[in-house]
Structures are given as structure tokens and as C-alpha cells.
Design an enzyme around this catalytic site. Structure first.
Site, PDB file in Angstrom:
ATOM      1  N   SER A  50       9.862   1.384  -3.204  1.00 56.60           N
ATOM      2  CA  SER A  50       9.613   2.496  -2.289  1.00 56.60           C
ATOM      3  C   SER A  50      10.756   2.582  -1.282  1.00 56.60           C
ATOM      4  CB  SER A  50       8.286   2.272  -1.545  1.00 56.60           C
ATOM      5  OG  SER A  50       8.402   1.119  -0.717  1.00 56.60           O
ATOM      6  N   ASP A  82      10.070   4.892  -6.021  1.00 58.41           N
ATOM      7  CA  ASP A  82       8.686   5.313  -5.811  1.00 58.41           C
ATOM      8  C   ASP A  82       8.598   6.140  -4.529  1.00 58.41           C
ATOM      9  OD1 ASP A  82       5.923   5.398  -6.233  1.00 58.41           O
ATOM     10  OD2 ASP A  82       5.571   3.545  -5.110  1.00 58.41           O
ATOM     11  N   HIS A  83       8.011   7.312  -4.623  1.00 57.81           N
ATOM     12  CA  HIS A  83       7.787   8.191  -3.473  1.00 57.81           C
ATOM     13  C   HIS A  83       9.059   8.494  -2.687  1.00 57.81           C
ATOM     14  CE1 HIS A  83       3.458   8.701  -3.644  1.00 57.81           C
ATOM     15  NE2 HIS A  83       3.373   7.424  -3.968  1.00 57.81           N
ATOM     16  N   ASP A 104       8.941  13.102  -4.312  1.00 56.54           N
ATOM     17  CA  ASP A 104       7.595  13.405  -3.833  1.00 56.54           C
ATOM     18  C   ASP A 104       7.654  14.566  -2.849  1.00 56.54           C
ATOM     19  OD1 ASP A 104       5.071  13.542  -2.800  1.00 56.54           O
ATOM     20  OD2 ASP A 104       4.956  11.443  -2.155  1.00 56.54           O
ATOM     21  N   HIS A 180      -3.867   5.359  -1.880  1.00 54.28           N
ATOM     22  CA  HIS A 180      -2.981   4.228  -1.627  1.00 54.28           C
ATOM     23  C   HIS A 180      -3.670   3.236  -0.694  1.00 54.28           C
ATOM     24  CE1 HIS A 180       0.289   7.304  -2.592  1.00 54.28           C
ATOM     25  NE2 HIS A 180       0.384   6.377  -3.529  1.00 54.28           N
ATOM     26  N   GLY A 181      -3.312   1.965  -0.843  1.00 57.56           N
ATOM     27  CA  GLY A 181      -3.873   0.937   0.027  1.00 57.56           C
ATOM     28  C   GLY A 181      -5.191   0.400  -0.492  1.00 57.56           C
ATOM     29  N   GLY A 209      -1.963   4.797  -6.644  1.00 57.71           N
ATOM     30  CA  GLY A 209      -3.113   4.252  -5.928  1.00 57.71           C
ATOM     31  C   GLY A 209      -4.127   3.594  -6.843  1.00 57.71           C
ATOM     32  N   ASN A 230       0.553   2.870 -11.413  1.00 57.03           N
ATOM     33  CA  ASN A 230       1.244   2.205 -10.299  1.00 57.03           C
ATOM     34  C   ASN A 230       0.355   1.143  -9.654  1.00 57.03           C
ATOM     35  OD1 ASN A 230       3.104   4.222 -10.843  1.00 57.03           O
ATOM     36  ND2 ASN A 230       3.426   4.726  -8.700  1.00 57.03           N
ATOM     37  N   ASP A 232       0.590  -1.748  -6.505  1.00 58.38           N
ATOM     38  CA  ASP A 232       1.297  -2.376  -5.386  1.00 58.38           C
ATOM     39  C   ASP A 232       0.339  -3.244  -4.572  1.00 58.38           C
ATOM     40  OD1 ASP A 232       3.115  -3.105  -3.448  1.00 58.38           O
ATOM     41  OD2 ASP A 232       3.163  -1.167  -2.449  1.00 58.38           O
TER      42      ASP A 232
END
Length: 284
Positions: A50, A82-83, A104, A180-181, A209, A230, A232
Site C-alpha cells: 500500500s 494496493d490502493h 483507486d 477493511h480492518g 477486505g 486481498n 492484510d
């Protein structure tokens, strides 16, 4: 082997009905863990960084670490941004040797997103660099990018069709209920929407996400056309969790290798688990 393009991996996955794991690489130990897991599973992998990771580690460090990892293994490895929301950053990554970039523009008006995506494609496509775009807003936080629950919106299938027709983009990240998260509850994915998007666009679909999404939901999404998943947050959880365990058990330990080594091992295991869920074991 040399780094490969993401599109090469995704179209094969699309034909054969599995997904390639895209794992965020934030430091050397995680890069090593991703390639080791890929070797043990004989699977293709996408290492992605990212903008936050690039600001932390430095573009040249991330690029060279991943290149070394790819050149030392027999499994296909791609390097993906990424993004990417900053056009200048996207260009820097392409020049640095990334084989894939995500632009993005999901927060932009549709026509502006299309125009910027086409601008990235004009630079990337002639030199064989893959391009991923995003349509619809995925809730949560990815480094500095935050999308509130109020702002989050699902991808409209007809809009996705128009977007792909206008840009010719090679893969599309869609919003179908992931975030995300870390999740506060179990995410509910809109599979009907996903199926319609795939039917209308006929290109590899990307699921962002995905950490915390139930395994069966991931498998169902892959059946309906998701070719890139994805991960993370699950990596961060495994890595930091193992570090905390060592520090708690050995508070006087000052050798970073004895703290980071177990974190790397834990990361290998979570990535192997994800690869098996995605169906990409023995697809190298």
C-alpha cells in the site's frame, strides 16, 4: 523466476475456478513468509504494498526485497500496488518495477474515475503492467484511506459494465459487503450482486477486505468470479500476536531475530491456510 504480471495469474485463475492470494508485504519477514508459504503450497502469489507501506519502508526497499524473493523461488510472484490514489505514486511504482498497479478512484465521480483509470492504462499497458481499478466504496480503513459506514456503497452492476467497457481495465475491485480492518460482526456478502457484476463485466473480480470473512463465503465468492483475494489484517494479527507472545514469555529478550522469527513462522501458517481456502495450492 522474474516477477510476473497479475493479469497473467488472474486469467488462469478465472479459467480454472480458483483465486490468487494477494498478501500485503510490509517488511522483510512478511516478504519471506509469503514466498515460503507459496513454495510449501506450490501456489502463485501476489505481494502487494500500500502507499502506507511504501512510505514506511521505502519504494526501493519493497521493490528489491520482492524481486529477490521472486528470483529465488520457482513459484510465480507478482508485485502489486494496493490502493494507489496518487497518480504520481502509481507512475513511480511502474518505473520501480511493479508488475501491477491498482488505481483507486472509487471516491471520484464515475466519469473522473474512468478518465484517471484510462490515464494509468495508457502508461502501464504498453510495458506489460497490469491495472486494477475499483468501483464502489469499501468501508473501513486501509492505511490513510478511510471510508465510513455512511459513505460505503455497493458496486452497481450496470455501472461496472459501463466502467469496464469505457476503460478496458483488466480486473475490478468491487464493494459487495466486505470492509477493511477488523470486523465488529460477521460480514454478509451480496452474492447476487457479485454474480451479476461478473456476468456483465466478464473480467477477473477482486475482493478487498477479506480478512475475517467466513471461509465458506470466500469460497462462494470465488465460485461466482472472484479471482484475487486481498489479505492484510489477518497477517498483521498473526505477526503481531506471535511477537507479543514471545515478549510476554521472555520480557528480557533483546534479540529482534528471536522476536521476529516466530512472527514470521506464524505468518507462514496463516498464509498457507488462506492459499488452501482460495484453491490455489498446486496451481504454480
Amino acid at each position: 523466476m522474474p516477477l510476473v504480471a497479475v493479469s497473467e495469474l488472474l486469467w488462469k485463475a478465472d479459467r480454472e475456478g480458483y483465486a490468487v492470494g494477494a498478501f500485503n508485504a510490509n517488511n522483510m519477514e512478511i516478504v519471506q513468509a509469503i514466498v515460503k508459504a507459496a513454495e510449501l503450497e506450490n501456489a502463485p502469489v501476489i505481494m502487494q504494498a500500500s502507499q502506507g507501506a511504501l512510505n514506511y519502508a521505502g519504494l526501493c526497499y519493497i521493490t528489491e526485497m520482492v524481486k529477490i524473493a521472486a528470483e529465488s523461488t520457482h513459484v510465480p510472484v507478482a508485485l502489486h500496488l494496493d490502493h494507489g490514489t496518487d497518480f504520481a505514486q502509481v507512475v513511480k511504482c511502474i518505473r520501480s518495477g511493479f508488475t501491477s498497479v491498482m488505481y483507486d478512484g472509487s471516491k471520484l465521480p464515475l466519469e473522473e474515475n474512468i478518465a484517471m483509470t484510462k490515464k494509468v492504462l495508457e502508461i502501464a499497458r504498453p510495458i506489460g503492467v497490469s491495472v486494477e481499478a475499483e468501483l464502489g466504496k469499501i468501508g473501513g480503513t486501509e492505511d490513510h484511506i478511510h471510508v465510513s459506514e455512511r459513505e460505503a456503497m455497493f458496486t452497481d452492476p450496470e455501472e461496472a459494465k459501463y466502467f469496464v467497457e469505457q476503460t478496458g481495465v483488466e480486473s475490478l475491485a468491487v464493494a459487495i459487503g466486505t470492509a477493511h480492518g477488523q470486523y465488529k460482526g460477521e460480514p454478509k456478502l451480496d452474492f447476487e450482486r457479485l454474480a451479476k457484476i461478473k456476468e456483465l463485466t466478464r473480467i477477473p473480480i477482486v475482493l478487498h477486505g477479506s480478512s475475517g470473512v467466513p471461509d465458506e463465503s470466500i469460497r462462494k465468492a470465488i465460485e461466482l468470479g472472484v479471482c484475487k483475494v486481498n489479505i492484510d489484517t489477518n497477517i498483521r494479527e498473526a505477526f503481531v500476536g506471535a511477537m507479543r507472545k514471545v515478549i510476554a514469555e521472555k520480557p528480557d529478550e533483546i534479540d529482534p531475530r528471536k522476536i521476529l522469527g516466530p512472527a514470521r513462522d506464524a505468518t507462514v501458517e496463516i498464509i498457507r491456510e488462506k492459499i488452501r481456502i482460495f484453491g490455489s495450492s498446486n496451481k504454480a
